[in-house]
Write an enzyme that holds these catalytic residues in place. Structure first.
Site: not given
Lengths: 490, 490, 490, 490
Positions: D161-162, D185-186, D240-241, D262, D296, D392
């Protein structure tokens, strides 16, 4: 320029002046060049007869503009060129029409040229942002090597009349994208396509001085010499005949300028007995007669294997007999005139020589009197010693020669001093690779008579030229600069 | 060749004949050239004074050999070249000694050159098997584009005496790897290094006719002309002075040959006030005085920022005062003679001119009478108008010029017609990138005076030449050939 | 290891220990693995049965060594690897013999493997010094982008028994060249080739800790898990079966390690009716039966077009009937044993299943009792539903399937989950391009059954693996690092 | 979606359905997900809660579409993508506004993201026509190697979402250009940007089935599993994470799918004592607080050299104190909310932990109650053991740590398991290269806090991910296929 304006949507694309440092200007002498429609021999307009002084001004303007244009980011140039590309698309029909009127080619070919011409602006815009340099592994500890690409500087561009627009964009596109500035000398036969292109570049926002155009005809020697010898110019790029290429090359030597030369062709076209006959006939018809035979990649010598020779000759004769010669603006015309009467004279000379040597005329074989038209012609049993086999005809004459073996025909094909394009038809995968590798040319069409695309490395070997255009051709407008970083410490 | 043989382990490396089609031969006229040791002015041997006829034979031999060599696999050529590389390593000491005896440079530099020379054979052997072509995405359905690389043909190689071995391998290595054959014209001052190299190539198994050597001195014009104009030659590659480069370039134009030219330098060397002083002094001493100033990448104009000028001058003077001039075979010698008395004369002219213009001699400033030696010299306050700032000195003279701002010194550095190498010392990362990009040269050393490596693109801009050697330089000996595959069907 | 030593010139190449941090060591438990000659079922020696603890030590050693090895210059690594290459050439015969004794393949194939194996060390040595990074044009003024390549870190290498040496060098060569260090787990069936290779690397001067070998059989799960999950390891590379590939891949996921997997094949081999029959029969014989069918690129499903099916079957039967099965050291042997009895069992299962489904046995069709030999076998009319068409047989069984159309056979060829190699024979240039593009495999042989070379990108699609080895494969052992230089100022 | 529509010029860009095979559809269950504006916590609309069944349909649609899309010419895809690019430019303001409303970032950042997002569509359109394959020199006579690039197949795209739009185009652009089809898939927090993008792709003429979108929140596990395990999918790409990256990676292993991941960052930001202080303070402010610290590549650990620590802390504190927190649509807002309350909780935890460990709060240090806002915060003297240094934060908290030597800070910077971006400020050219090479990250900013551009290879090392996006990233969506042409004959 009434005649030229006929049918244009935007008549303001017609410019009858040269272009220096962002200004449309006349010759200092006031002299002009008359430009004719080769289909009608009517004057369609005039452009200035410029000379040495204007050429120096144009080079100076380009040199000053290079100081800023050469330092812009590639992305900035990319975006401006994309604007130009969209303007070319928007004015596609008008630009195609101008080509047909000044060059004579059928409108469908004029449109084809404009698609091709615009494709170089798009291609090189996209190349601009991809002018990657390198980081080189270094054998010395504590030292780092980086290679960057920088624009070479002011470029002189000299182009021919057979592709009045595309031969410019293939060079100018690369030059602009690289960060170079340019002085263009278009051919006196077809200057309007060039000037319209520059008008659109101005509308797109390309800054003053980045593109300059000097039109000339009588003063061509002094203009060409200045374009090749002026110290502010760093590169000369030319498309045209081999003799002129040699002349310009020699001039460029005096200041060690880089040159790109795309000179004459005399392409072999070989039909092996395992070819698909339909494809080969179709390919020969297109490859030989496109632009009435006036392209540097047109087939010039058609070698046909003995066992299929008669059938091929008969079928190609049928095809050629159906061509309809006329004014390119007429939608039923398949083939237009030659560019002028001197071109017709060369064709007459080649056909007469062939016939005198024993060749037979299967179709055509003569000019239309009092015009720049020559009938599409098919000659059979042409001896290899005939002129048409030695030099480019640059006209609508297909000369058929019979051969027996693969080795023999490869030797014949390679027997000339030039080597631009070559073609052959065969279905056997082994022969295809073999012959493609053996032909001494820069470009080979296997089972196709059409090879031109923006992505390909266009250019020849031997006396057909130096350098490659399109594809990675932007590098020919750039210098590699090595930067060695020392003193990195521990 | 007693003198030359002195101290060699394998005296059979000494050859006093030319080499054509695998045979060692004399000049048809029987004439010879006397070769001297510049440190002693003694004759060390002779080589044939060949002429037009031998040159034609050599070119013919290369042309015949090309028919087979050009069709070998890259791996085959790779393996032969690797054998040659190992032979060069095996005979390293002898080869270095020969360089010192015929060129005069200290033995440590002779060894350095041989390492450098051999590195090109290894590098290009490895490049041979990496001459990738391309598969190009095609905009036309049913058509496929492949680009292959093919050797360009017979290559003429003309080289200078300052790197008697390395300047040959940098060209010959690329040519052999590409599949080309070659005719070499080594300099009359230092032919033995070249001939020894060729002897080892023969031992390695390089086939007859692939490498040919024509030695000449008086007949150089007719030999050079033939090497540039003969139709069988497809490329000319030269390292030497700018005037000769222009001459050869003009000759090559007559047959549209491809040229690679590595011409004169006149390198700027800039010391900014944020430089590391130790590094800058050390760098200047090496970069200026290597080979007694007789390399094309030697610093020629040393610009020092005002605030550190005096300190830099004093420290460099200390360094130069410690140099020991002498015979290169003497292990205490740091600097050898110039190549011959004509070279000394140019240095005298440059120093006299500088002094007459107001420069001061800090160290040296005169020749050793009756010899080819000139004392390592440091000049201070040299005006920018002095000859030494306009032309390459090609001798052991460091000319210091004071400057104030970055813009000023960049302008000074770029004020000449040539642009090969340039150097500067500064620690600021922003300035380093900025100045590196602004210098109008082909190669930039930042905080280092040494840039040569096999992997780098060696070459200049403006009137310093055309093309790049080393690195990807094998491509300059190859043609891109486009193969378009049509008729793929559904 | 008497048996192994039989006939070696340098018996000191035989090592029966693991290798960690430059030391030859036994298992901590003292346990050993018995290694047999598959042609005789005699023990030829033992190697340690190592476990988790040794694996950790090996990884730690590799991690420490990486701190220095990873920072050496590429040229330094190049030179060490070239030494290793020359040692491999020097010991070529011994190394080939060891392969034959532990793997069973005929000596001529053992020699072929060693040439292939050594070629990767040479290739990647040469690649090391060509790990070019990039300078990227930047859209932001005043910013410069450089991309460098850095070694990824410690690499885990897991390899199969079918190419005991080459499968290691294809990975290890790339890893060493990149600057990585490695832990190797060779197969328990053929450890000696691996250990001899490492002994020669030691002799070449590769530093301690750079290469480590852990031998294991019973402890393979815990060893493999550690090699995939240990945080100090940054990459896992594997050649072997698809199920094991999936297992290792899943383990590597836990720490986001990069993986290269070369898994199973099941290659289609298609003979079209326009093929050259001689070539196709010859190609099928080689491609199917090389290594007794135990290579991942062996043909597994042979599709023959209906009109030529009978002739092809008859001619291939003739060929297979002439094969001579035996001990690979016997010079008359053309085909050796399978690796062990479990491999024979799978072949029996596949043949029995095919016969039960209606296939006919044209040649062979049974094992040699009480041995690891299975007779070279040709099956005709094999239904597409037979096991032999669904899975890799990995044995000397050629299964012929009849087909009618190009579309049909492409569909059949693509009907499996894997896609490593595929082959077909056809002379038509259009079909060749068409089918080559349509086959869902990583590597296509057109009119050839041999595709392996150091330069090619070896690897598959779908469930045949990830990544490519050879060619540009060094990049799979490196990270791209972007460096953005800001603050350049005006 | 009243709230979302507020202020849009073209409200038809708002879609509240999923998109499969060219159709906008609801969830089969009829369930929906509520989407909130994080600045106001108001619902701005809903999207379907899709599940396994819809996911399978989407994958099937993509698989069918691949059969045709994957065979189109690159130029065709280029032209369609250029149309999409122009639509993105045309709707720039609306799309930026949607990002601000669903993500919370200030409008100026929303616009920045849309420029960035669109740049990937343009970049990869241009890359499509440059997917060059290779012709490889072959060691075997009579054999030719060509490597072509083919699309990998159906791609699963999972994004955060960022950057609701740019993270999709960076993947989708490459996929489309390569010839792949996609299932996206958003994130449930910001689905509208994604859906608007797809609506414009539809308008541009991208065919049905080429792009599909499955929206989900509660069913994310089953949807994600299917996207990673379905056999029809050949690649999974995720941003994402790190924990989720590992999970998806493990799932992809089951069918040997290629992955690009990523994952998380935790970037070091180092200020050396020779930095330009103005630049460093400015850089830290931007690099740390952009997107309220939710990118990120945001700086997470700020190391400042002891001698300048106090001054830097004071000046950064001044800067941070001037930030204005608020609704991103308000033109005076410099920093928006966090994405939701869970994000705020993590920030609270990190700050509390740091303070408990001895850190001092120089600015901010607390949330705005009953909101998703946390005040921009500067912490001083943060111990290296604090949570904020280990993980993070993904929030607006700058943690300052003092260091003394270069070696020390490099060690600290490299002490974490991840390595995405790293930054440092220093003027010394030696240190710049040195530290840039030593940082264990994928991307380094030297004297700049902004590195993102379409051309760069975006991605990390260690547990920050696999693969690179942007730049040459199209190759991650393609397979290299080797075609070996044999049987060429003499």
């Amino acid at each position: 320029s009434q005649a030229l304006a006929f049918g244009l949507k935007d008549a303001s694309l017609i410019k009858n002046q040269g272009f220096i440092n962002g200004q449309w200007i006349d010759a200092k002498s006031g002299a002009t060049i008359s430009v004719n429609n080769p289909a009608t021999n009517e004057e369609i307009g005039t452009v200035p007869e410029m000379g040495l002084e204007e050429t120096k001004e144009a080079i100076n303007a380009a040199s000053v503009a290079f100081q800023t244009w050469g330092k812009t980011t590639a992305k900035y140039r990319h975006d401006l060129m994309m604007k130009l590309f969209h303007l070319l698309q928007e004015h596609h029909d008008d630009l195609a029409r101008m080509i047909t009127i000044e060059n004579g080619k059928p409108l469908v070919e004029g449109k084809g040229e404009m698609t091709y011409s615009a494709s170089f602006i798009e291609w090189f815009a996209e190349e601009a942002v991809r002018t990657y340099g390198e980081h080189l592994p270094c054998a010395l500890p504590g030292v780092r090597n980086v290679v960057i690409k920088q624009p070479i500087g002011v470029v002189s561009i000299l182009t021919p009349w057979n592709f009045p627009s595309a031969m410019i964009t293939r060079k100018l596109g690369a030059a602009l994208a690289a960060g170079c500035t340019a002085v263009i000398k278009p051919p006196p036969e077809t200057p309007f396509s060039a000037l319209a292109l520059v008008e659109l570049a101005k509308r797109a926002g390309i800054p003053d001085g980045v593109i300059n155009v000097v039109t000339t005809q009588k003063n061509v020697i002094e203009v060409g010499k200045e374009m090749c010898e002026n110290k502010l110019v760093r590169k000369v790029t030319f498309t045209g005949s081999t003799p002129v290429a040699k002349l310009l090359y020699g001039m460029a030597a005096s200041t060690l300028k880089k040159v790109s030369l795309e000179a004459g062709g005399n392409a072999p076209f070989i039909v092996f007995d395992d070819a698909n006959m339909d494809d080969a006939v179709e390919g020969a018809a297109i490859c030989k007669f496109r632009g009435s035979g006036q392209t540097c990649v047109c087939a010039n010598r058609i070698y046909v294997q003995a066992s299929i020779y008669d059938e091929f000759a008969a079928r190609l004769a049928d095809k050629v007999a159906q061509f309809k010669v006329g004014n390119g603006l007429d939608s039923t015309t398949t083939h237009g005139p030659l560019i002028h009467s001197r071109a017709v004279e060369k064709v007459i000379r080649h056909v007469d020589d062939a016939v005198a040597s024993g060749a037979q005329v299967l179709v055509g074989g003569k000019p239309i009197p009092d015009s720049s038209f020559y009938l599409p012609t098919l000659l059979s049993d042409v001896p290899t010693t005939a002129l048409v086999n030695q030099e480019e005809t640059f006209g609508p004459v297909a000369a058929l020669i019979k051969f027996t073996t693969e080795d023999e025909v490869v030797k014949l094909a390679n027997s000339v001093d030039v080597g631009l394009a070559g073609y052959f038809y065969s279905r056997d995968v082994g022969r295809v690779w073999r012959v493609a590798e053996k032909l001494e040319v820069g470009m080979v069409g296997c089972n196709t008579g059409l090879i031109s695309q923006a992505i390909i490395p266009f250019g020849g070997v031997k006396e057909s030229g130096l350098g490659r255009e399109g594809g990675h051709g932007i590098t020919e407008y750039m210098n590699d600069k090595l930067i060695v970083f020392g003193g990195l410490g521990a």
